[in-house]
Design a protein around this motif. Sequence first.
Motif: not given
Length: 143
Positions: A35-39
């Motif tokens: 869902r996001n860059k960190q994930e």
Amino acid sequence: MKNSCLSKGDVSCYRDLVEDNIGLVGHVVNSFSPRNKQEDEEFYSQGCLGLVKAARTFNPKNGVQFASYAVICIKNEIRLFLRTRRRYEKRICLLENDLPGQQDERKEDRFSYIDCVADDYNIEEELERQHDIQFLRAIVEGL
């Protein structure tokens, strides 16, 4: 890649196997749709661990291609990461219009997103702790 190289446990063979197949990690990570860059980065690092484990445990005598075996190991490592993360990240989610008194508010004042609050309280651990305390008190009183 020579089978004799893998059977001897040569580190350079493992390194070559990982470097030649690092693209599999990106492909598998994209199938999980983070869902996001960190994930995305977390999935990628876990996938790399899975690739290394695949290189260390691969046996060419089984008749399976390394890429097929590695994809399974990469997916399993990401799934393991997701399971452990869910275990430590219990959440209570309050959905729009589910809060008391919110139905009467204007639409602009309502929550328009899911509001998640982390909950670290584990009732099972608390019950075990209370049981242990009662058990120890009974032993101490018996002395």
